[in-house]
Design a protein around this motif. Structure first.
Motif, PDB file in Angstrom:
ATOM      1  N   LEU A  33      16.771  36.865  -8.946  1.00  0.00           N
ATOM      2  CA  LEU A  33      16.979  35.407  -8.605  1.00  0.00           C
ATOM      3  C   LEU A  33      16.579  35.329  -7.700  1.00  0.00           C
ATOM      4  O   LEU A  33      17.595  36.102  -6.581  1.00  0.00           O
ATOM      5  CB  LEU A  33      18.237  34.904  -9.448  1.00  0.00           C
ATOM      6  N   ALA A  34      16.096  34.036  -7.431  1.00  0.00           N
ATOM      7  CA  ALA A  34      15.579  33.235  -6.143  1.00  0.00           C
ATOM      8  C   ALA A  34      16.069  32.019  -5.977  1.00  0.00           C
ATOM      9  O   ALA A  34      15.764  31.389  -6.522  1.00  0.00           O
ATOM     10  CB  ALA A  34      14.781  33.124  -5.269  1.00  0.00           C
ATOM     11  N   GLU A  35      17.093  31.722  -5.212  1.00  0.00           N
ATOM     12  CA  GLU A  35      17.922  30.533  -4.948  1.00  0.00           C
ATOM     13  C   GLU A  35      18.120  29.713  -4.454  1.00  0.00           C
ATOM     14  O   GLU A  35      18.090  29.842  -2.621  1.00  0.00           O
ATOM     15  CB  GLU A  35      19.797  30.799  -5.339  1.00  0.00           C
ATOM     16  N   GLU A  42       9.396  30.509  -0.365  1.00  0.00           N
ATOM     17  CA  GLU A  42       8.455  31.590  -0.160  1.00  0.00           C
ATOM     18  C   GLU A  42       8.095  32.078  -0.830  1.00  0.00           C
ATOM     19  O   GLU A  42       7.135  33.221  -0.785  1.00  0.00           O
ATOM     20  CB  GLU A  42       9.884  32.519   0.949  1.00  0.00           C
ATOM     21  N   ALA A  43       9.308  32.424  -2.046  1.00  0.00           N
ATOM     22  CA  ALA A  43       8.640  33.351  -2.961  1.00  0.00           C
ATOM     23  C   ALA A  43       7.119  32.554  -3.464  1.00  0.00           C
ATOM     24  O   ALA A  43       6.285  33.711  -4.134  1.00  0.00           O
ATOM     25  CB  ALA A  43       9.283  33.107  -4.283  1.00  0.00           C
ATOM     26  N   LEU A 101      17.844  24.851  -7.604  1.00  0.00           N
ATOM     27  CA  LEU A 101      16.769  25.515  -7.347  1.00  0.00           C
ATOM     28  C   LEU A 101      16.967  26.873  -7.628  1.00  0.00           C
ATOM     29  O   LEU A 101      17.464  28.125  -7.201  1.00  0.00           O
ATOM     30  CB  LEU A 101      15.902  25.091  -6.221  1.00  0.00           C
ATOM     31  N   VAL A 102      16.363  27.384  -8.378  1.00  0.00           N
ATOM     32  CA  VAL A 102      16.059  28.792  -8.662  1.00  0.00           C
ATOM     33  C   VAL A 102      15.313  29.544  -9.101  1.00  0.00           C
ATOM     34  O   VAL A 102      15.346  28.587 -10.449  1.00  0.00           O
ATOM     35  CB  VAL A 102      17.966  29.060 -10.360  1.00  0.00           C
ATOM     36  N   GLY A 103      15.002  30.275  -9.197  1.00  0.00           N
ATOM     37  CA  GLY A 103      13.618  30.829  -9.141  1.00  0.00           C
ATOM     38  C   GLY A 103      14.080  32.488 -10.397  1.00  0.00           C
ATOM     39  O   GLY A 103      14.965  33.018  -9.314  1.00  0.00           O
ATOM     40  N   VAL A 104      13.459  32.275 -10.310  1.00  0.00           N
ATOM     41  CA  VAL A 104      13.279  34.572 -11.526  1.00  0.00           C
ATOM     42  C   VAL A 104      12.060  34.758 -11.022  1.00  0.00           C
ATOM     43  O   VAL A 104      10.769  34.218 -11.195  1.00  0.00           O
ATOM     44  CB  VAL A 104      12.739  34.074 -13.010  1.00  0.00           C
ATOM     45  N   LYS A 163      22.961  38.340  -2.972  1.00  0.00           N
ATOM     46  CA  LYS A 163      23.399  38.245  -2.175  1.00  0.00           C
ATOM     47  C   LYS A 163      22.782  38.516  -1.177  1.00  0.00           C
ATOM     48  O   LYS A 163      22.129  38.378   0.216  1.00  0.00           O
ATOM     49  CB  LYS A 163      25.039  39.019  -1.705  1.00  0.00           C
ATOM     50  N   ALA A 164      21.878  39.808  -0.882  1.00  0.00           N
ATOM     51  CA  ALA A 164      21.024  39.931  -0.067  1.00  0.00           C
ATOM     52  C   ALA A 164      19.810  39.288  -0.111  1.00  0.00           C
ATOM     53  O   ALA A 164      19.226  39.211   0.570  1.00  0.00           O
ATOM     54  CB  ALA A 164      20.774  41.913  -0.996  1.00  0.00           C
ATOM     55  N   VAL A 165      19.095  39.121  -1.602  1.00  0.00           N
ATOM     56  CA  VAL A 165      18.291  38.039  -1.571  1.00  0.00           C
ATOM     57  C   VAL A 165      17.925  36.239  -0.572  1.00  0.00           C
ATOM     58  O   VAL A 165      18.019  36.666   0.149  1.00  0.00           O
ATOM     59  CB  VAL A 165      17.708  37.357  -2.367  1.00  0.00           C
ATOM     60  N   ARG A 166      19.409  36.104  -0.522  1.00  0.00           N
ATOM     61  CA  ARG A 166      20.052  34.778  -0.010  1.00  0.00           C
ATOM     62  C   ARG A 166      20.017  35.189   1.746  1.00  0.00           C
ATOM     63  O   ARG A 166      19.498  34.506   2.390  1.00  0.00           O
ATOM     64  CB  ARG A 166      21.303  34.191  -0.326  1.00  0.00           C
TER      65      ARG A 166
END
Length: 275
Positions: A33-35, A42-43, A101-104, A163-166
């Motif tokens: 997940l990318a929030e 960026e994704a 917004l939440v991306g997969v 949390k790491a992605v954020r």
């Protein structure tokens, strides 16, 4: 204009996205997940091999209007876009106050052999780093310092932890990241690629100022950063060409991992520019 149709919170797509909060599911599905708008943007600019990294996007109606350019770009890339109410977004997201917004995304890690084949000049190696916030922040620091890659050892936290992605603030999508590499393999591979190995440790015999004054940091360099609580074990320090501490000129007891990493990486970046 009618009321937009919202995806049901009981939809299989929502259920599948929610499950990505768990590491074992992420590993099986090779999705994460990318929030928030920054991460999703960026994704959208990244590709996993020949395919777009962003495969699916959940958005509130308000966020879809506010970030219309992101929604349009996602659709242009072939991502499935779902309108959802705020409660559904909150169920998928892992933040206290979701931004709508939440991306997969597809996994995007790079094989370690590809990193060494590219003859990198600056690499951050995270060994036994367990805190996802620290891991993401070090990745962000490496990106800012112009590093060529980040390597996470097999004993480190999952870089796809939400949390790491954020904490990476989009940097996860900017530079090659290898995961699950044994520290011995990382050191051997990087050394064979002509990279000098420095271990960052508060008990190091040399300090960063001394290394910079000697002019020994202008060549290709990899920094090994250890666990937040107990640093690097002796067997890992023994693998390095030198064990280096960040000098403490004031009265602080120490620096946290991310701050020390930033100082070390920027020290190398400066030395390489003037080397």
């Amino acid at each position: 204009m009618g009321t937009p149709e919202l995806i049901s919170p009981r939809s299989t797509r929502v259920t599948a996205a929610k499950r990505l909060a768990r590491r074992n599911v992420r590993g099986k599905e090779r999705r994460f997940l990318a929030e928030g708008p920054q991460a999703v943007r960026e994704a959208l600019g990244h590709r996993s091999g020949d395919e777009p990294t962003l495969v699916e996007l959940f958005t509130t109606v308000e966020a879809a209007e506010r970030y219309a350019e992101i929604i349009g770009a996602a659709r242009d890339e072939g991502a499935r876009v779902h309108l959802a109410d705020e409660a559904t977004i909150a169920e998928i997201a892992t933040t206290v106050t979701p931004q709508g917004l939440v991306g997969v995304c597809r996994f995007l890690d790079t094989p370690f052999a590809r990193i060494t084949a590219a003859r990198p000049r600056l690499v951050a190696v995270l060994s036994n780093v367990r805190d996802p916030g620290n891991a993401g922040t070090v990745l962000r620091c490496a990106d800012a310092a112009g590093a060529d890659a980040v390597v996470l050892t097999d004993a480190s936290v999952d870089v796809y932890n939400p949390k790491a992605v954020r904490a990476s603030v989009g940097s996860l999508f900017h530079l090659p990241v290898a995961v699950g590499v044994p520290v011995e393999t990382a050191v051997t591979g990087l050394r064979e690629a002509g990279v000098r190995i420095l271990a960052a440790d508060g008990a190091g015999e040399d300090d960063l100022d001394t290394e910079l004054d000697r002019g020994t940091m202008g060549g290709p360099t990899a920094w090994i950063f250890g666990n937040e609580a107990w640093g690097l074990p002796e067997e890992t320090r023994a693998l390095a060409d030198a064990v280096v501490r960040v000098p403490i000129h004031g009265r602080a007891e120490s620096l946290n991992l991310a701050t020390a990493a930033a100082v070390c990486l920027y020290g190398s970046a400066r030395a390489q520019r003037h080397g």
